[in-house]
Every structure is written in C-alpha cells, then in structure tokens.
Design a protein around this motif. Structure first.
Motif, short mmCIF file in Angstrom:
data_model
loop_
_atom_site.label_atom_id
_atom_site.label_comp_id
_atom_site.label_asym_id
_atom_site.label_seq_id
_atom_site.Cartn_x
_atom_site.Cartn_y
_atom_site.Cartn_z
N PHE A 150 36.71 21.28 12.14
CA PHE A 150 36.31 21.46 10.75
C PHE A 150 34.84 21.13 10.54
O PHE A 150 34.30 20.22 11.19
N LEU A 151 34.22 21.86 9.63
CA LEU A 151 32.86 21.54 9.24
C LEU A 151 32.85 20.34 8.29
O LEU A 151 33.74 20.21 7.44
N THR A 152 31.85 19.48 8.45
CA THR A 152 31.68 18.33 7.55
C THR A 152 30.24 18.31 7.07
O THR A 152 29.30 18.43 7.87
N ARG A 153 30.08 18.17 5.75
CA ARG A 153 28.74 18.07 5.17
C ARG A 153 28.54 16.67 4.61
O ARG A 153 29.42 16.12 3.93
N VAL A 154 27.37 16.07 4.92
CA VAL A 154 27.03 14.74 4.41
C VAL A 154 25.72 14.87 3.63
O VAL A 154 24.75 15.45 4.14
N TYR A 155 25.70 14.33 2.41
CA TYR A 155 24.48 14.38 1.60
C TYR A 155 24.03 12.96 1.28
O TYR A 155 24.82 12.02 1.34
N PRO A 156 22.74 12.76 0.98
CA PRO A 156 22.22 11.40 0.78
C PRO A 156 22.92 10.68 -0.36
O PRO A 156 23.38 11.29 -1.33
N PRO B 103 32.61 28.45 18.28
CA PRO B 103 32.93 28.34 16.85
C PRO B 103 31.83 27.61 16.07
O PRO B 103 31.14 26.74 16.61
N LEU B 104 31.69 27.96 14.80
CA LEU B 104 30.66 27.39 13.95
C LEU B 104 30.72 25.86 13.92
O LEU B 104 29.70 25.18 13.84
N SER B 105 31.93 25.32 14.03
CA SER B 105 32.10 23.86 13.97
C SER B 105 31.54 23.14 15.19
O SER B 105 31.44 21.93 15.19
#
Length: 878
Positions: free
Chosen positions: A502-508, A296-298
């Motif tokens: 689940f996918l998690t995105r972190v940005y600066p 899976p993508l996750s």
C-alpha cells in the motif's frame, strides 16, 4: 648525505610545487619514529639515497647491516595503523592514524612501521614512495622536463593572447595579467575570485603599476610565477599518470597545443580532467533513469511536495503559482492542492483558516498541465484536499477534465489485483488522490469529483491488522508526521510490511507553521513512499530529499531497498545491528583538500582568512548513522589540505546517504561554508571532487573538496587495492607440540611417527574436493559461520542457536506456513526448502550448507587424525 650536520639543515620532507625542479623532494629526509614488535619506539633519520633506489636510515650498532631497504624489494606502502606490530602495540591508542604508515618488503613480507611527526609528513612519504614504486625515477625526470615545458609554453601563449581593452592605455599589461590569470585559473578549476588569487593579484597589480609608470612592460615571468604558486596542487602532483592516459582524455583536457599534438598530458591537463564531470563523486550512470521501473508503484519512493502553492510560512505567507513550477522542474511527482469554495462559484486553492492568499483553481491546473512532465515522464499524483461543496466540486471536475483531459488516469482498478501498476505503465498519466464515494453514499452518481479518483483513493487508517484484512492496493492512507513517527517507533516491522503493498503519504505536523521540514529518512526507513516536503524551506532535510531523488535520473521515483519489497522478509526500521540478508559495507573516505572555499556570509568583519573543517555525516537506519570531523586548518586562503581518513560500517547501503559539510571554525554566527549530500549507491569510488552547494542548494562556483573513496564488504571482499591491502599478510609461524626422546629406541621410533599427525592436527589442513592446496579448513569453517551469521542478521559474536532463532522469525510464507524446515534425522542437520524461496532465503540455505560441509570436513579430518594418534599410542604402550 646522512651526516649530523646535513640533518641539522634538513629537518622536513617537502615535495616541490614547481614542475621545474628535478627532484622528488626539496630535501632528502626527516625524523621518523620506528615502532617495534616489543612496543619499543626508536627515533631515526630516514632518507632516500642519491639515486632514489633505496630507503636508508641512521642505524644502531646492532643493525648496521639492516639500515637499508631497496625500492624493488618493497611490496606495499600501507597507510594507518594496519599491521600486526601496530595492532599489538601497547601504544596503539596513542598513535595517530593519520601519522602512521608501514612499508611491507622482502620475500617474507616484513614490515617497517613508522610514525611521522605530522599527517602532512606521513602523506608526503606515502605518496612519494608509492609514486616511485609504480612509475620509477624516469617518470620524475619526464615530469620535470617535458611536462614543465608544456606548462611554460602554454602560459606564455596564454599571456600573449589575453584580451585587453584598448581604452585602458598604460594599464594594458595590468589588465592582461589579470585576464590571463582568470582564464588559466578557470582551465585548472581554480576560481579567479578566491581570497588567495585576489591577494596575489593585488600584489602583482602594485608592482605592475610601478613598472608601467617607469615605462616598462610587465614581465611574463611574474605571471608565470604567480600561476605556479596559485594553480599547482601538490596533493594531485603524484597522481599524474601519463603512460596509461588515453588520447581521447588528452584531447579533451590538455590545455597546451603541443601536448595535444604529441599525446602528452601535463599536470594542468590532469588537473583539468580531475575537475571534470568524469571525476565527479556522483556516478554519471545515475544522471539518467537507471533503476527497474516495471515494479508496482508501492515499491518506489516518490518525490513529494507539501502545500506546493505556498512559498513562505503556513499562516500568512504568500501563495504563488511559481511554487508548482519550481517543484515540478525539480522532479517532484506529487503536488498538493487544498481546494475551497471561492467567490463566483469558482473554487480556489489556499490553506484554510489562515491569512494565505487564494489562487484560482483553473490557473493552478494550467500551470500543472504545462509543467507536469517537463522533468519526468513518470506519473504525477495530485493530492487534492477537497473542502468544497458539491456544486463547486462539479466545477472542479469540469476544470480537471478540460485542462488535463486524457492525461487523467480514471480506469477502475482491476479486481483481485495484489499490487498497483508500475511507473512504466503509467508514463504521462496524472493520478488524482482524493476521497471517492461509493454508490449509495451522499452525492449524485455521474459527474462529481469522486469519478476521477482511481488508483489513489484516500481512506482512514485504523490499525495494521485491519489494513491487512480489508485495505485494497488502490487505497492510500495519509498520516501527519507525529502519528507516522509514533507508528515507526511502536510498530516498525508492521509499518514496513504494510508499505510493501500500500502507498502511504506523510505530511508535516500542523505545528510546523514556519514551514520547517521533518527528516524524510525517519519515514523512508519504514517504507513510506510519499513524504511531503516544504520545498520553499532550505536546509539539511531538503538537501537530503533533493540528493535522494538524484540517484535515478531525478525522475521523481527511487526503487526501495529489496528487503522492503520482498514478500517474505522481515526488517525493523529501528535496527541497531546488521540487517538479515544484507551484506554490510565498509565505507572508507579520505578528505584530502578543499579548493576555492568562499567566506561565510557576512564574514567581511573577520577578514579574508577562512579556517575550515569538514564534517562527514552518514544518514540512514540507526545502525548506520554517524559523523566524524577533520581538524581545523588555520591561516589558510581558501585551499586547505586536511588529509584525514575515516571509516564507517554501513549495514543497509541502499538507504544510506553521505553528507559533506564545510564549516568555518573561527566565525561567530553563520559558520556554514558549503555542503554536498549524496546517496551511497551513487558514490563513485576513487579520487573524486565533491562540488559544494550553498544553504539554498545552488552550486558554489569552483568550490569543492578533493577526496578518495573506497567501498568494501565487511570481510574484506572486493578488489584489495581499494583497501590498500595489495598483498596478503605472511602467515605467522605456529607453535607445535614437541616430542621428547625417552632414550628407548624402539619406543622413540614408534612415537616419531606421531609428529606429522600432531602438526596436522594443529593446522587442520588437507587438500580435498573444492579446495586449493593448503586451504586451512578451520579458517574456512569459521568464515562460513561468519557468512551465515551475517545473513541471519545477528552480531559477529552470536552463537548458532541465536542465528536459528533470528532466522525463525522470517521464514513464514503469506499463509503462515514455514518456508524452511530443519531435518535433524541424519548425522548432520540440513535445511530443507518448502517450495520456491525469495533470494535472501536461497542465500541463507546456501550459506548453511557450506557451513555444514566445512564443519563436516573438519570433524572427519579430526576423527581420522585422532584414530591414527590413538593407534600410535597403543602401539607404543605395547
């Protein structure tokens, strides 16, 4: 010659750089300190005999007959303080690891434990003795004759064929000299622009000019001598192995025609081979996709860019389409577009409320469409931060459909699916990450932007409990750096479990207005898949990101560690101990030398000399992070010899990275020389070259480190030669109980029968099913307990109760029911599976049963011995 007069003339050991010398060393011996088991130290003069058949030393009166060890009797030459004598010596902490070495010899594996006056002298002895043991004296003669002839013939032809410009007239020989030196140096991996080569070339130039003025031609001999000095690397002299070299290797790397015709490999050919990609530290297997891409993508880390359109800072730096081109060519699989209402009803891409210049939204899509799958076929995620009004969202929709067309993935997610599709199943597709309106929300049904969002729908994060109850796999949460780091510190286990599905995105953080980067490993260790980086900002963090995604063919996807993917497993990102179910590894790195190290930027004011040292850093979970440094090499001309060894315990190898940084110790300001960062999983063991890169990530021509790397598990598994332990240590004699005769013959005869039993009780040995002759049951039991501790993730000194408690925290299934139960009904406890088990728990069960069986064997044997001794005692008392 071991006389005192000779010793005054021969104070050091020095292996010759020149292949024309027919001896193993420039002199025969040196002063070494011998460490005895009593911790006393004796200084002796050690040398090889004239026939190179024995190691000799000046004896004391008491051991005149023991002052010689023949080479055939030597079992192993071991580096460092790695014998019982060293370990038990009160001087252990005062002895340098790099100056110590031991010679293991004889039928009983005795050790001669020596300390040299410097690491260089120790290395010379170890290298020379190992070479003699493996290849014998005949190999030295072979190198000194035919191999030297190979080099000489090649250099003469190289000089004669060097191209010159006819217009240079009288300076033709001078130009030929430098051209031949450049071509020869390139063949052997030595850059023509190093400080050493330049200084020697300048000296040769002056003498050549003087000869030219006198009407004489430049002698080839001068070129040959300069080449010998600059291009012969003594640290690889004794690694040359011709007998086992394949003809293919010789044809590919041997520079001399004669060598290729006869199947001979010269030192220059071997050097050329060691400089090739075959001997790169990065295992070539990782230059292509080598991981399972059907999960899976996750389950993957995804190479991600933040504000991809910016090429400088976040406030007033310029926007440019080249930001997307660069990121996509580097394998980035997640790019960002901040879209706002633009003039003329056309949306634009820019950072809101700043002075950054806008880019036309269609132009951005055209570039993305052109370069989306240049570096990788796997899915590309477009993070669209949508700030547009509804009318301009409809314009966005039209542009997306027109430019990206069928590559956009818009199929609705399957109902009831527990996981996302795999990267394999989404090849060539573009996923849109944005908010999606549900029917009945503000906006119109049909063609608005929301219709194009499928597998990456943006949702708000409340807490991990709420996400577990209601979040769907197709929904994705974004965090800015500070929030994510806070969750990683406060809820490390929950964060890892959340990211299994689940996918998690972190940005600066918004505070990073200078476009600096966060440490991606702080989030990767929590399982966060999409950690967005400012690609335009070079430095440590971007080096780590680039290196990390190099391990899977630079396709933009890296499979996460198994313990972060298994449904039933527990892992805390902040662990400072061993990881349950993961076998720790020992990483051994010897930094041998550097080649063609450039001067730091702006160092012209200091002069030509670089005084380098190497930092070796380990990046990973907190338990693995560490750094060590070599000594500084002074008065060096770009080719320093460090010859220092380091060892690290790596508890989660799948998440560890190794970083080599070369710095100048004597430069005020910019002291950076070069670096190379590599995931531990990509490291190729053995003698390797490490190509150095600049601050901005470009390769530094010909600049590299020469290292030796070995990986073993914590209990010494793997091939023994990788650890330098080619023989098993001799077992120390045990002290056994003695029986004193009473003088009463009848009684003495009875108790004599107890002697073997007492010895057996001391040894606890017995041949039994599944074990070889003489297997020590006590040691077997202790080893099995060690394996069980390791799989439970506790320290090496933890008791079994602590093991069981640690195990109890990770044996519950998704429904909360236990996957394992202890059965305490029998004489010995058993661990009973309650259904199918994940791999890690199967290994735990197997280790537990092995531990119980080993313990049972010890107990049963002990009971039998005790019963027989008790019977003898009763008989004697009668």
């Amino acid at each position: 010659d071991g006389s005192r007069g000779a010793r005054e003339r021969k104070k050091t050991v020095s292996f010759s750089r020149s292949l024309t010398e027919r001896k193993i060393s420039g002199v025969e011996g040196s002063e070494l300190r011998k460490v005895r088991p009593s911790s006393r130290v004796y200084q002796r003069y050690y040398l090889l005999d004239a026939g190179l058949q024995a190691l000799c030393w000046e004896p004391s009166k008491k051991e005149s007959d023991k002052a010689r060890i023949t080479l055939p009797s030597i079992r192993e030459v071991r580096t460092g303080r790695n014998t019982e004598t060293f370990h038990t010596s009160v001087l252990y902490d005062q002895i340098s690891e790099d100056c110590a070495f031991s010679i293991i010899y004889g039928e009983t594996y005795e050790s001669l434990d020596l300390v040299a006056l410097s690491a260089e002298v120790a290395n010379i002895w170890v290298t020379g003795l190992r070479y003699l043991l493996q290849y014998g004296k005949h190999a030295l003669d072979m190198i000194a004759t035919s191999r030297a002839g190979l080099r000489l013939g090649w250099l003469e032809r190289l000089f004669s064929s060097a191209s010159v410009n006819p217009a240079v007239g009288a300076c033709r020989a001078e130009h030929r000299f430098h051209e031949a030196l450049r071509v020869g140096g390139r063949t052997c991996g030595t850059g023509a622009s190093t400080p050493g080569m330049e200084s020697r070339g300048k000296g040769a130039k002056g003498s050549q000019k003087h000869r030219q003025e006198a009407g004489q031609r430049v002698a080839k001999q001068e070129f040959i001598e300069v080449f010998h000095d600059l291009c012969t690397r003594p640290e690889i002299y004794f690694l040359l192995v011709n007998e086992e070299a394949s003809l293919e290797l010789i044809q590919s790397h041997e520079p001399s025609e004669e060598g290729r015709q006869h199947g001979w490999l010269s030192l220059d050919g071997f050097t050329n081979y060691l400089n090739s990609t075959e001997c790169h530290l990065l295992d070539s297997e990782h230059s292509a996709v080598c991981q399972d891409m059907s999960q899976p993508l996750s389950h993957y880390y995804i190479n991600s860019s933040h504000n991809t359109y910016l090429i400088e800072d976040q406030l007033q730096g310029p926007s440019n389409l080249s930001g997307y081109v660069r990121a996509l060519k580097m394998g980035c699989r997640c790019v960002e577009l901040d879209v706002w209402d633009g003039p003329g009803e056309e949306p634009v891409v820019l950072t809101g409320h700043t002075q950054t210049l806008p880019l036309a939204f269609p132009s951005v899509l055209e570039v993305i469409g052109r370069f989306a799958f240049v570096a990788s076929d796997f899915p590309l995620i477009l993070c669209v931060e949508n700030h547009c009004t509804l009318p301009q969202q409809r314009v966005m929709w039209k542009h997306l459909v027109r430019v990206l067309g069928k590559r956009l993935y818009t199929d609705p997610p399957s109902e009831g699916e527990w996981y996302l599709p795999s990267p394999d199943s989404l090849k060539g597709r573009i996923l849109l990450k944005a908010q999606k309106w549900e029917p009945g929300q503000d906006g119109e049904d049909g063609e608005e932007l929301s219709d194009l969002v499928s597998l990456c729908r943006s949702v708000r994060f409340t807490d991990f409990q709420e996400s577990s109850r209601s979040q769907r796999p197709s929904e994705l949460c974004s965090f800015h750096e500070s929030v994510a780091v806070g969750l990683a510190g406060g809820f490390p286990g929950d964060f890892v479990n959340h990211n299994k599905r689940f996918l998690t995105r972190v940005y600066p953080s918004p505070m990073r207005v200078d476009s600096s980067n966060m440490n991606p490993q702080d989030l990767w260790k929590c399982g966060c898949q999409i950690v967005a980086m400012n690609y335009q900002t070079a430095g440590l963090m971007m080096d780590m990101n680039t290196a990390w995604f190099r391990q899977n063919g630079n396709c933009g996807y890296v499979l996460r560690p198994a313990i972060m993917r298994q449904e039933v497993s527990y892992f805390s990102a902040n662990t400072r101990d061993m990881v349950p179910g993961v076998a720790p590894q020992l990483l051994h790195v010897k930094v041998i030398s550097g080649q063609n190290l450039p001067r730091p930027r702006g160092s012209g004011v200091k002069g030509d000399v670089v005084e380098p040292y190497v930092y070796l850093e380990i990046h990973g979970i907190p338990a693995d992070c560490g750094e060590r440094r070599t000594r500084t090499v002074t008065r060096n001309e770009g080719n320093p010899v460090f010859d220092e060894s380091f060892e690290f315990q790596i508890n989660l190898p799948e998440l560890a990275m190794v970083r080599f940084v070369v710095l100048d110790d004597d430069f005020i300001g910019d002291e950076f020389i070069g670096q190379y960062t590599i995931p531990l999983e990509c490291v190729q063991p053995g003698y390797r070259h490490v190509p150095l890169q600049s601050l901005t990530g470009e390769d530094l021509p010909h600049a590299r480190l020469f290292v030796h790397v070995a990986l073993t598990n914590r209990r010494g598994g793997g091939k023994p030669h990788k650890r330098g332990l080619s023989v098993r240590k001799a077992r120390k004699g045990r002290s056994y109980a003695a029986l004193r005769d009473l003088g009463v013959r009848a009684v003495d005869e009875v108790f004599k029968t107890a002697a073997p039993l007492l010895r057996e009780a001391t040894d606890l040995r017995e041949k039994h099913a599944g074990e070889s002759e003489g297997e020590d049951l006590r040691e077997n039991m202790q080893a099995s307990v060690g394996v069980f501790r390791e799989l439970c993730g506790v320290s090496a000194v933890a008791n079994l109760l602590q093991c069981v408690r640690a195990l109890g925290s990770c044996v519950s299934g998704p429904d909360g029911n236990p996957l394992l139960l202890f059965d305490l009904g029998g004489d010995y406890p058993s661990l009973e599976p309650q259904g199918a088990l994940p791999d890690v728990l199967r290994r735990v069960v197997s280790a537990f049963h092995m531990m119980v069986q080993a313990s049972r064997a010890v107990v049963q044997l002990s009971d039998g011995i005790y019963t027989r001794i008790l019977h003898i005692q009763t008989t004697g008392n009668r």
